[in-house]
Scaffold this motif. Structure first.
Motif, PDB file in Angstrom:
ATOM      1  N   PRO A 129       0.188   5.690  -7.784  1.00  0.00           N
ATOM      2  CA  PRO A 129      -1.195   5.211  -7.876  1.00  0.00           C
ATOM      3  C   PRO A 129      -1.630   4.772  -9.268  1.00  0.00           C
ATOM      4  O   PRO A 129      -2.553   3.972  -9.407  1.00  0.00           O
ATOM      5  CB  PRO A 129      -2.013   6.421  -7.404  1.00  0.00           C
ATOM      6  CG  PRO A 129      -1.135   7.613  -7.672  1.00  0.00           C
ATOM      7  CD  PRO A 129       0.263   7.131  -7.468  1.00  0.00           C
ATOM      8  N   ASP A 165       1.503   1.684  -3.605  1.00  0.00           N
ATOM      9  CA  ASP A 165       0.230   2.065  -4.239  1.00  0.00           C
ATOM     10  C   ASP A 165      -0.038   3.557  -4.070  1.00  0.00           C
ATOM     11  O   ASP A 165      -0.556   4.218  -4.981  1.00  0.00           O
ATOM     12  CB  ASP A 165      -0.930   1.282  -3.611  1.00  0.00           C
ATOM     13  CG  ASP A 165      -0.896  -0.198  -3.962  1.00  0.00           C
ATOM     14  OD1 ASP A 165      -0.254  -0.554  -4.972  1.00  0.00           O
ATOM     15  OD2 ASP A 165      -1.507  -0.995  -3.228  1.00  0.00           O
ATOM     16  N   GLN A 199      -1.781   2.724 -12.519  1.00  0.00           N
ATOM     17  CA  GLN A 199      -1.460   1.347 -12.876  1.00  0.00           C
ATOM     18  C   GLN A 199      -0.274   1.302 -13.838  1.00  0.00           C
ATOM     19  O   GLN A 199      -0.259   1.970 -14.870  1.00  0.00           O
ATOM     20  CB  GLN A 199      -2.681   0.679 -13.530  1.00  0.00           C
ATOM     21  CG  GLN A 199      -2.501  -0.793 -13.857  1.00  0.00           C
ATOM     22  CD  GLN A 199      -2.474  -1.666 -12.619  1.00  0.00           C
ATOM     23  OE1 GLN A 199      -3.019  -1.302 -11.602  1.00  0.00           O
ATOM     24  NE2 GLN A 199      -1.831  -2.810 -12.707  1.00  0.00           N
ATOM     25  N   PRO A 206       0.802  -1.230   0.000  1.00  0.00           N
ATOM     26  CA  PRO A 206       0.000   0.000   0.000  1.00  0.00           C
ATOM     27  C   PRO A 206       0.835   1.280   0.000  1.00  0.00           C
ATOM     28  O   PRO A 206       0.367   2.327  -0.446  1.00  0.00           O
ATOM     29  CB  PRO A 206      -0.847  -0.117   1.283  1.00  0.00           C
ATOM     30  CG  PRO A 206      -0.200  -1.167   2.111  1.00  0.00           C
ATOM     31  CD  PRO A 206       0.477  -2.088   1.160  1.00  0.00           C
TER      32      PRO A 206
END
Length: 879
Positions: free
Chosen positions: A477, A473, A479, A470
């Motif tokens: 963020p 992530d 992809q 996370p």
């Protein structure tokens, strides 16, 4: 035996593209070259006795025990030292397995290559392995324990901590490159303008206000109280005189800790009387930077850590301080020793759990419980040995993420917003985490910035949690975002710098903020920030660390690749201009080995990237066999069968045809520009420059720069002392011309010869120098070519002789000159400045002076000085 040098590879390298961490030790076996292992009495038995675990080394035999078989049959000590270096690292908790030993090119000298995890440990292992081998040869005893402990300590001092390491590993698994920025935990994820930074578990997006609040326990507690979060009653004092009143107000039992403490420093818990409170106050004062001390109600229950990332709870663990449980038989020290035998416990952070150490704090806790280390405690009695539950002090952790009550989850996520910490660890004391704190009488004890991840990554019991994911992530963020910037890497014997500069210019003209490295310096947006030969990994990292750069063009030379490998792991486009005889004989190099060094560049291209290869060069063209990417070719001959074959496969090529620089997609031609209109080629006279142009425009086209923008870049890239220093710099004087060029090997001289043959001059004067780290035949050839090129020759000397004497180099050049022109006029003036001055002062009308220089800035400054003197009428010429 003698260690000549030890180098550490830190990226793709000559020895391995995939294994980036390698030690390369150059070792002279001396008399042991004549004494392989089977000729040293008792060596095999002593080796087996010292290293029984080496039975797992398969070696070239391919089966367990293979290495011992090689030793028994007879193998060289360099090979044995390689295996010892690997084994002692493994014994120290760093399991490494790759190694190889190869001849260096000199009798009895070898490259001993082996993997490492931490560089300082690898260097130590190299030296230690030689010492151990020498002791085995002599039959002397050798205590390994000191070396093993030294390596463990070096590892702990150098390695990234488990929290930082987990984030870096998660980033790497997603193809996000990273660079360590200091010797601690500051790391860069991504490159250039797309980079993010972490320091332990604080990121470049973490609120500085949030960190400051978390470090101030008074403000944290105040904000949480205002938000109706359960916190223990407490007071803050600065002086011992206030302690009694605070104790009376809060009431025993107490916790006393510094207001700005972290990692459990200065904390004392479960204080039940004023005497202990005084000691705890003094202990907290030692760890407090501002002198403020918290006196807080001691909440009973278990110690829980809730980890919140990006304002979501991602993990929870219950922590237990280091402790032993009595059996009625063993002493406390013996119980600690038994606990430390757990294979999961190791030194520092090497394993899931840390060994329990007995220090003054531990002794004090044991004493306060009424015991000594020699005491035997009752069966089933639990004795706490540390005052905090940190894993780094021997504590344990159990994952409880799945049973945290929703009210507690909501509370934790709300706290992270209140304190404004995107990554925070919340310490809770409660009797039951499955119930709301309001029901158990529990409380929030602390909010921590930069919380440790170790207890969640590898809990003692329960499910491990990938809490690094996370974090990545949040930082990346989008992809597939890898934080990379376009990287074009360029290698080859000649033409690298010009190709690099031209590509950087085209990219800059197209709106990119370009950083590029060359043999004369590092440039950020055409600003020279580092000078000297900057073609190694440190210079590449300099560009990739710069947060203003969004496009990198990196010249990568032989020296840096051999010393330390590449400064990056992958590039988008890799160009190899050519491979010709240069540096041969140096450290045993053949031209094939030189090609292998250059081949590192195309072999590190990303799978969807392109290796751009010279189809006219057999060694370069053969590099296509080992790449994992697409291939594009360039050629001076549009009918080159290799070019035709790729075009039939619908590949991308760049060719010189009908006096045009042309890009071909398949067999379709897109003419970019007529060669005579490209300033860099001097009206088409500098044929070797066309090759550089082909490579550059092919890379630009592949990257997606339009043909119109490429043409604009070519038109505005003017060969000059500013844009191409030392590459065909022409200076027109009233009566003569000076040409300054970096030609420093036979291939470069041949290319320069073709250009000079196109120039008109009454007399052509060459100023040349021999190069110390080249073979005799290379310097002879330089003299021969010079004799063909020039009517007069001035032999000067490089600033660095590189292992040869001035007399030796002059003789090599002279011998070559005499082979072609026995009566060629030759003058010897060792000083470059004096040689140039002599040539200028004796220049005849219409002459061409060609200066082959290795220190371009100095030569340019002197020529510019002569231009200024000419403008002032101060130059005096020969009749």
């Amino acid at each position: 035996m003698n260690i000549i040098s030890i180098n550490a590879m830190r990226g793709p390298n000559y020895w391995s593209i995939r294994r980036h961490k390698l030690i390369v030790m150059v070792l002279d076996l001396e008399e042991m070259e004549e004494n392989p292992s089977n000729k040293v009495d008792g060596f095999y038995d002593r080796l087996k006795e010292m290293f029984p675990t080496m039975y797992s080394h398969r070696c070239s035999v391919g089966t367990a025990g293979g290495f011992f078989q090689r030793v028994e049959e007879g193998t060289w000590m360099g090979h044995i030292i390689e295996h010892i270096a690997l084994e002692i690292q493994t014994l120290a908790g760093m399991d490494v397995g790759f190694g190889r030993t190869r001849g260096y090119g000199e009798e009895g000298v070898y490259n001993v290559v082996f993997a490492y995890m931490e560089e300082s440990v690898g260097r130590f292992a190299a030296k230690s392995a030689v010492r151990i081998c020498e002791a085995l040869i002599k039959g002397e005893g050798y205590d390994l324990s000191d070396d093993i402990q030294e390596m463990r300590e070096l590892r702990e001092a150098e390695r990234l901590g488990p929290s930082t390491g987990s984030i870096v590993e998660e980033a790497a698994s997603r193809g996000i490159p990273w660079i360590r920025l200091n010797k601690y935990s500051l790391c860069q994820l991504g490159y250039g303008a797309n980079q993010k930074r972490i320091q332990a578990t604080v990121t470049s997006e973490t609120s500085s206000i949030g960190v400051e609040l978390a470090c101030d326990k008074e403000d944290t507690k105040f904000l949480l109280e205002q938000a109706e979060v359960e916190v223990p009653r407490g007071d803050i004092i600065h002086r011992e005189s206030s302690l009694q009143d605070a104790c009376d107000y809060v009431g025993f039992p107490l916790v006393i800790k510094p207001i700005d403490g972290n990692h459990g420093r200065g904390i004392t818990v479960d204080i039940n009387n004023y005497t202990d409170a005084l000691l705890a106050f003094s202990h907290a004062k030692e760890s407090s930077r501002n002198g403020a001390i918290i006196i807080e109600k001691f909440i009973t229950g278990e110690d829980y850590r809730l980890l919140v990332i990006n304002y979501k709870l991602v993990a929870a663990a219950v922590r237990t301080p280091a402790h032993v449980v009595g059996d009625g038989k063993l002493t406390i020290q013996e119980l600690i020793d038994e606990v430390n035998k757990d294979p999961r416990r190791g030194y520092g952070h090497e394993k899931v759990l840390t060994q329990i150490t007995v220090n003054d704090l531990t002794k004090g806790i044991i004493k306060s419980a009424g015991y000594t280390l020699d005491a035997v405690i009752a069966e089933g009695e639990k004795l706490i040995l540390k005052d905090t539950a940190n894993l780094s002090t021997g504590g344990t952790a159990e994952d409880v993420t799945d049973i945290v009550h929703p009210a507690n989850v909501s509370m934790a996520e709300r706290i992270s917003k209140i304190i404004d910490l995107d990554i925070c660890g919340i310490d809770i004391m409660t009797t039951d985490i499955t119930k709301p704190l309001s029901e158990t009488g529990g409380a929030v004890l602390e909010v921590n910035a930069g919380p440790g991840f170790r207890m969640h990554l590898a809990p003692t019991t329960g499910l491990p949690r990938n809490v690094a994911a996370p974090v990545i992530d949040k930082l990346f963020p989008k992809q597939g975002d890898t934080g990379r910037i376009p990287i074009i890497a360029i290698s080859g014997t000649n033409g690298k710098t010009t190709t690099t500069r031209l590509l950087a210019h085209i990219a800059k003209m197209n709106g990119y903020r370009v950083g590029y490295t060359t043999s004369d310096g590092v440039y950020i947006q055409n600003r020279l920030l580092m000078t000297g030969d900057c073609t190694g990994p440190a210079s590449a990292e300099f560009v990739l660390k710069d947060p203003t750069v969004n496009f990198a063009v990196l010249e990568c030379a032989r020296g840096g690749l051999l010393r330390a490998g590449l400064g990056f792991k992958k590039c988008d486009i890799g160009i190899v201009t050519n491979v010709t005889a240069d540096h041969l004989g140096l450290k045993g190099h053949t031209i094939e080995q030189l090609a292998k060094v250059k081949a590192v560049i195309p072999e590190t291209v990303l799978p969807d990237g392109y290796a751009i290869l010279n189809a006219d060069d057999d060694l370069v063209y053969d590099m296509r066999r080992n790449v994992d990417c697409k291939v594009a070719l360039f050629s001076m001959d549009e009918n080159n069968p290799r070019i035709k074959a790729l075009q039939r496969l619908n590949g991308i090529t760049a060719i010189y045809e009908n006096n045009y620089v042309t890009i071909c997609r398949g067999e379709w031609k897109m003419r970019i520009m007529k060669v005579e209109n490209i300033p860099l080629t001097y009206g088409g006279k500098a044929k070797f420059m066309i090759q550089n142009v082909l490579a550059a425009v092919l890379a630009a086209n592949i990257h997606g720069i339009s043909n119109e923008d490429i043409k604009a870049g070519l038109e505005t890239f003017i060969p000059s002392a500013s844009q191409t220093p030392g590459r065909l710099n022409l200076f027109e004087f009233k009566n003569f011309t000076i040409l300054l060029d970096y030609a420093h090997n036979p291939a470069g001289m041949r290319a320069l010869q073709q250009f000079i043959d196109e120039l008109e001059a009454t007399v052509k004067v060459g100023i040349i120098a021999g190069i110390g780290d080249r073979r005799v035949e290379d310097n002879n050839e330089m003299g021969m070519i010079a004799a063909e090129m020039f009517d007069e020759i001035i032999i000067r000397q490089d600033k660095r002789l590189r292992g040869k004497t001035e007399e030796e180099l002059i003789k090599m050049l002279n011998d070559g000159i005499k082979m072609i022109g026995p009566n060629k006029k030759t003058t010897i003036i060792p000083s470059e400045k004096e040689a140039i001055t002599y040539a200028v002062k004796n220049a005849v009308k219409g002459s061409l002076i060609v200066l082959c220089s290795d220190v371009i800035p100095d030569a340019l400054d002197l020529v510019k000085e002569f231009k200024e003197k000419e403008a002032k009428g101060e130059l005096v010429f020969a009749d």
